[in-house]
Design a protein around this motif. Structure first.
Motif, PDB file in Angstrom:
ATOM      1  N   VAL A   1     -19.856  15.405  -3.978  1.00  0.00           N
ATOM      2  CA  VAL A   1     -18.830  15.274  -2.977  1.00  0.00           C
ATOM      3  C   VAL A   1     -17.696  14.203  -3.316  1.00  0.00           C
ATOM      4  O   VAL A   1     -16.400  14.408  -3.211  1.00  0.00           O
ATOM      5  N   GLY A   2     -18.118  12.968  -3.738  1.00  0.00           N
ATOM      6  CA  GLY A   2     -17.111  11.959  -3.886  1.00  0.00           C
ATOM      7  C   GLY A   2     -16.222  12.261  -4.926  1.00  0.00           C
ATOM      8  O   GLY A   2     -15.084  11.691  -5.035  1.00  0.00           O
ATOM      9  N   ALA A   3     -16.646  12.841  -6.129  1.00  0.00           N
ATOM     10  CA  ALA A   3     -16.068  13.058  -7.313  1.00  0.00           C
ATOM     11  C   ALA A   3     -14.865  14.181  -7.008  1.00  0.00           C
ATOM     12  O   ALA A   3     -13.657  14.086  -7.358  1.00  0.00           O
TER      13      ALA A   3
ATOM     14  N   ALA B   1      -7.488   6.785  -3.487  1.00  0.00           N
ATOM     15  CA  ALA B   1      -8.304   5.354  -3.587  1.00  0.00           C
ATOM     16  C   ALA B   1      -9.530   5.538  -3.087  1.00  0.00           C
ATOM     17  O   ALA B   1      -9.933   6.324  -2.042  1.00  0.00           O
ATOM     18  N   TRP B   2     -10.549   4.907  -3.530  1.00  0.00           N
ATOM     19  CA  TRP B   2     -11.788   5.097  -3.232  1.00  0.00           C
ATOM     20  C   TRP B   2     -12.205   4.686  -1.494  1.00  0.00           C
ATOM     21  O   TRP B   2     -12.969   5.224  -1.185  1.00  0.00           O
ATOM     22  N   THR B   3     -11.406   3.657  -1.262  1.00  0.00           N
ATOM     23  CA  THR B   3     -11.772   3.400   0.036  1.00  0.00           C
ATOM     24  C   THR B   3     -11.469   4.206   0.879  1.00  0.00           C
ATOM     25  O   THR B   3     -12.067   4.383   1.899  1.00  0.00           O
ATOM     26  N   ASN B   4     -10.605   5.318   0.723  1.00  0.00           N
ATOM     27  CA  ASN B   4     -10.268   6.422   1.832  1.00  0.00           C
ATOM     28  C   ASN B   4     -11.182   7.509   1.493  1.00  0.00           C
ATOM     29  O   ASN B   4     -11.600   8.120   2.535  1.00  0.00           O
ATOM     30  N   VAL B   5     -11.846   7.416   0.315  1.00  0.00           N
ATOM     31  CA  VAL B   5     -13.242   8.465   0.065  1.00  0.00           C
ATOM     32  C   VAL B   5     -14.290   8.093   0.924  1.00  0.00           C
ATOM     33  O   VAL B   5     -14.934   8.812   1.471  1.00  0.00           O
ATOM     34  N   GLU B   6     -14.519   6.659   0.887  1.00  0.00           N
ATOM     35  CA  GLU B   6     -15.764   6.181   1.666  1.00  0.00           C
ATOM     36  C   GLU B   6     -15.606   6.592   3.268  1.00  0.00           C
ATOM     37  O   GLU B   6     -16.828   6.986   3.798  1.00  0.00           O
ATOM     38  N   ARG B   7     -14.469   6.639   3.762  1.00  0.00           N
ATOM     39  CA  ARG B   7     -14.203   6.817   5.282  1.00  0.00           C
ATOM     40  C   ARG B   7     -14.664   8.410   5.242  1.00  0.00           C
ATOM     41  O   ARG B   7     -15.256   8.845   6.431  1.00  0.00           O
ATOM     42  N   ALA B   8     -14.058   9.080   4.490  1.00  0.00           N
ATOM     43  CA  ALA B   8     -14.343  10.562   4.590  1.00  0.00           C
ATOM     44  C   ALA B   8     -15.811  10.714   4.417  1.00  0.00           C
ATOM     45  O   ALA B   8     -16.297  11.617   5.207  1.00  0.00           O
TER      46      ALA B   8
ATOM     47  N   ARG C   1     -10.054  13.994   6.488  1.00  0.00           N
ATOM     48  CA  ARG C   1      -8.598  13.592   6.668  1.00  0.00           C
ATOM     49  C   ARG C   1      -8.329  12.129   6.018  1.00  0.00           C
ATOM     50  O   ARG C   1      -7.271  12.152   5.242  1.00  0.00           O
ATOM     51  N   PRO C   2      -9.030  11.142   6.054  1.00  0.00           N
ATOM     52  CA  PRO C   2      -8.769   9.885   5.468  1.00  0.00           C
ATOM     53  C   PRO C   2      -8.557   9.889   3.851  1.00  0.00           C
ATOM     54  O   PRO C   2      -7.925   9.056   3.210  1.00  0.00           O
ATOM     55  N   ALA C   3      -8.872  11.069   3.259  1.00  0.00           N
ATOM     56  CA  ALA C   3      -9.095  11.117   1.812  1.00  0.00           C
ATOM     57  C   ALA C   3      -7.791  11.652   1.310  1.00  0.00           C
ATOM     58  O   ALA C   3      -7.618  11.766   0.042  1.00  0.00           O
ATOM     59  N   GLY C   4      -6.873  12.147   2.077  1.00  0.00           N
ATOM     60  CA  GLY C   4      -5.830  12.871   1.846  1.00  0.00           C
ATOM     61  C   GLY C   4      -6.046  14.137   1.211  1.00  0.00           C
ATOM     62  O   GLY C   4      -7.134  14.740   0.905  1.00  0.00           O
TER      63      GLY C   4
ATOM     64  N   LEU D   1     -16.652   0.090 -16.206  1.00  0.00           N
ATOM     65  CA  LEU D   1     -15.961  -0.977 -16.534  1.00  0.00           C
ATOM     66  C   LEU D   1     -14.614  -0.897 -16.861  1.00  0.00           C
ATOM     67  O   LEU D   1     -13.880  -1.897 -16.718  1.00  0.00           O
ATOM     68  N   ILE D   2     -14.286   0.275 -17.366  1.00  0.00           N
ATOM     69  CA  ILE D   2     -12.630   0.523 -17.674  1.00  0.00           C
ATOM     70  C   ILE D   2     -11.949   0.588 -16.429  1.00  0.00           C
ATOM     71  O   ILE D   2     -10.834  -0.211 -16.369  1.00  0.00           O
ATOM     72  N   VAL D   3     -12.332   1.041 -15.385  1.00  0.00           N
ATOM     73  CA  VAL D   3     -11.803   1.171 -14.017  1.00  0.00           C
ATOM     74  C   VAL D   3     -11.563  -0.192 -13.531  1.00  0.00           C
ATOM     75  O   VAL D   3     -10.645  -0.511 -13.091  1.00  0.00           O
ATOM     76  N   ARG D   4     -12.735  -1.014 -13.788  1.00  0.00           N
ATOM     77  CA  ARG D   4     -12.772  -2.694 -13.318  1.00  0.00           C
ATOM     78  C   ARG D   4     -11.629  -3.235 -13.973  1.00  0.00           C
ATOM     79  O   ARG D   4     -10.774  -4.073 -13.226  1.00  0.00           O
ATOM     80  N   GLN D   5     -11.672  -3.017 -15.210  1.00  0.00           N
ATOM     81  CA  GLN D   5     -10.789  -3.738 -16.061  1.00  0.00           C
ATOM     82  C   GLN D   5      -9.398  -3.566 -15.587  1.00  0.00           C
ATOM     83  O   GLN D   5      -8.448  -4.381 -15.672  1.00  0.00           O
ATOM     84  N   CYS D   6      -8.904  -2.332 -15.624  1.00  0.00           N
ATOM     85  CA  CYS D   6      -7.836  -1.977 -15.295  1.00  0.00           C
ATOM     86  C   CYS D   6      -7.130  -2.323 -14.030  1.00  0.00           C
ATOM     87  O   CYS D   6      -5.927  -2.628 -13.756  1.00  0.00           O
ATOM     88  N   LYS D   7      -8.112  -2.079 -12.953  1.00  0.00           N
ATOM     89  CA  LYS D   7      -7.777  -2.702 -11.590  1.00  0.00           C
ATOM     90  C   LYS D   7      -7.311  -4.221 -11.654  1.00  0.00           C
ATOM     91  O   LYS D   7      -6.435  -4.708 -10.755  1.00  0.00           O
TER      92      LYS D   7
END
Length: 228
Positions: A43-45, A52-59, A87-90, A197-203
């Motif tokens: 579902v998260g995918a 943004a993941w923060t919006n997904v968390e709310r959904a 709705r919060p996930a756009g 790690l790639i995501v963390r690095q890029c952020k």
DNA sequence: ACCCAGGGTCATA
DNA sequence: TATGACCATGGG
């Protein structure tokens, strides 16, 4: 050969593993994917598509609150109500339809246990045939929900490795995936950590607004001049 | 106010 | 094959 970037198989393997080792040492284990169950990962995918993941968390929290984080509950919920929940996930109308088409497919397949019995070579095309599931979403599901050794390609992967001058970043999705999988051991645990790690690095460093190379663990070997 | 975010589909040339 | 429009919220 003088001045050429080494492109031999062993050199590429060593480079990819060096980047992985460096990122792991610097950032530590990321323990992706965030999610309590394989279904929640799926579902998260879908919900995190260009979001943004923060919006997904709310959904996802709203789905849990509504007892709607299950395949059957999701297909039975009226689309308009489902859209309201997420709705919060756009893109809520689009994603409501995508969640339902995915869940219908999942139920039709016989649920997650039935998927586990299928080889990746059969599963991946089946996932891609679901409306709303593209290459990255399919590979997120294969890797993080079904534990298959599939290397996920995303915008961050393109950004980081093009900056390292390992790829141009314009390659076709399948070509890039094949490249990484051909030069890394087929290990789901490693692929999962690597992508995280790639995501963390890029952020933290290879941001789009402007690279922050000051404390970048890859700066010494980065192909481009240091910025920031 | 603008840019960005852990994409994908569809129409068009 | 390859662009472009569209989907839409929330944080910096």
């Amino acid at each position: 050969m003088k001045g050429q970037i080494p492109r031999g198989r062993a050199r590429v393997q060593a480079r990819l593993e060096e980047v992985y080792t460096t990122l792991l040492a610097h950032h530590g284990p990321q323990r992706w994917w965030p999610g309590e169950t394989p279904f929640e990962v799926m579902v998260g995918a879908i919900l995190t598509q260009n979001t943004a993941w923060t919006n997904v968390e709310r959904a996802i929290a709203a789905l849990k609150e509504a007892d709607c984080l299950a395949p059957l509950a999701l297909v039975e919920r009226p689309p308009a109500e489902l859209a309201l929940l997420i709705r919060p996930a756009g893109y809520f109308n689009v994603k409501a339809a995508r969640l339902q088409s995915f869940c219908r497919w999942l139920l039709d397949q016989g649920g997650i246990p039935a998927l586990a019995a299928l080889p990746t070579a059969a599963l991946r095309p089946a996932l891609l045939a679901v409306k709303g599931v593209g290459p990255e979403t399919a590979d997120d599901i294969l890797l993080y929900a079904l534990d298959r050794p599939v290397f996920v390609i995303d915008a961050y992967t393109r950004r980081l490795f093009s900056r390292l001058e390992a790829v141009t970043g314009e390659e076709d999705y399948e070509d890039l995936r094949a490249h990484f999988e051909a030069h890394l051991p087929p290990d789901a645990a490693i692929y999962g950590e690597y992508h995280a790690l790639i995501v963390r690095q890029c952020k933290e460093h290879c941001t789009k607004r402007g690279p922050d190379c000051a404390a970048c663990p890859l700066a010494p070997s980065c192909g481009l001049p240091r910025l920031g």
